[in-house]
Design an enzyme around this catalytic site. Structure first.
Site, PDB file in Angstrom:
ATOM      1  N   TYR A  16      47.849   8.268  27.291  1.00  0.00           N
ATOM      2  CA  TYR A  16      48.941   7.303  27.378  1.00  0.00           C
ATOM      3  C   TYR A  16      49.586   7.367  28.761  1.00  0.00           C
ATOM      4  O   TYR A  16      50.205   8.365  29.130  1.00  0.00           O
ATOM      5  CB  TYR A  16      49.993   7.546  26.295  1.00  0.00           C
ATOM      6  CG  TYR A  16      49.462   7.511  24.879  1.00  0.00           C
ATOM      7  CD1 TYR A  16      48.275   6.854  24.571  1.00  0.00           C
ATOM      8  CD2 TYR A  16      50.132   8.143  23.861  1.00  0.00           C
ATOM      9  CE1 TYR A  16      47.782   6.825  23.272  1.00  0.00           C
ATOM     10  CE2 TYR A  16      49.650   8.119  22.552  1.00  0.00           C
ATOM     11  CZ  TYR A  16      48.476   7.462  22.276  1.00  0.00           C
ATOM     12  OH  TYR A  16      47.996   7.438  20.990  1.00  0.00           O
TER      13      TYR A  16
ATOM     14  N   HIS B 137      41.151  12.835  19.806  1.00  0.00           N
ATOM     15  CA  HIS B 137      41.611  11.463  19.968  1.00  0.00           C
ATOM     16  C   HIS B 137      40.478  10.432  19.976  1.00  0.00           C
ATOM     17  O   HIS B 137      39.615  10.466  20.838  1.00  0.00           O
ATOM     18  CB  HIS B 137      42.376  11.391  21.294  1.00  0.00           C
ATOM     19  CG  HIS B 137      43.194  10.169  21.488  1.00  0.00           C
ATOM     20  ND1 HIS B 137      43.959   9.985  22.615  1.00  0.00           N
ATOM     21  CD2 HIS B 137      43.409   9.074  20.716  1.00  0.00           C
ATOM     22  CE1 HIS B 137      44.595   8.830  22.533  1.00  0.00           C
ATOM     23  NE2 HIS B 137      44.262   8.259  21.385  1.00  0.00           N
TER      24      HIS B 137
END
Length: 197
Positions: free
Chosen positions: A29, A93
């Protein structure tokens, strides 16, 4: 995007004041910016106010590395950026992008579990879009939690029938991410890469 000094701090403090007690971030992110900014905010005495979740394995939009060495390096770097000694939850992830699913279900899962007794995290899990991959991860990897996204929204409740029964059977927690379907249910609409029709 642009972030005024103090804006992130005010946002996190307000969220905590309103009862938010879990913050989910990732090195992916903002190309580590999310973790760095959040680490600065939480270092002002707020770390113990939240469960902190971060991830490993996805580094950039199309860059993935689920090898044990890469996961360990990623976790250490995340801990430095987040200014903490441990994560409450560590997630592999977006595992659907792995080149070798078997290695994710064996080698990556093993290193996640090794990081628990090492004190780097309290709980481990995996995230992804395809519910079938998450079901397999639950069945094979002795996970504490999974993150599913865009499958429990106003127009899609597949999470209830295609994942929750397996999670319940194995005692695995489920985090429902992107309840607005990654922009699909917003005025701005989704990104071009959005998987929904």
């Amino acid at each position: 995007g642009a972030l005024d000094p103090g804006e992130a701090d005010a946002c996190v403090r307000r969220a905590i004041d309103l009862g938010v007690n879990l913050i989910d971030t990732s090195p992916y992110y903002g190309e580590t910016r999310s973790e760095a900014v959040l680490g600065e905010v939480l270092s002002a005495g707020l770390r113990d106010e939240v469960y902190l979740c971060s991830k490993a394995g996805r580094n950039k939009f199309a860059e993935f590395d689920f090898t044990p060495a890469a996961i360990e390096r990623s976790v250490e770097a995340s801990l430095r950026r987040l200014r903490t000694d441990y994560l409450d939850i560590l997630i592999a992830h977006d595992i659907e992008f792995a080149d070798d699913f078997e290695a994710v279900f064996t080698d990556a899962a093993a290193v996640l579990h090794q990081l628990k007794p090492a004190g780097k995290c309290r709980f481990v899990g995996m995230s992804g879009l395809p519910l079938g991959i998450l079901r397999t991860a639950i069945e094979r990897c002795d996970l504490d939690v999974v993150i599913s996204y865009t499958h429990y929204t106003l127009q899609n409740q597949r999470l209830l029938t295609e994942l929750l029964p397996t999670a319940e059977k194995h005692g695995v927690g489920v985090m429902n991410a992107s309840p607005l379907c990654m922009g699909l249910l917003s005025d701005g609409g989704p990104q071009d890469w959005h998987p929904a029709p």
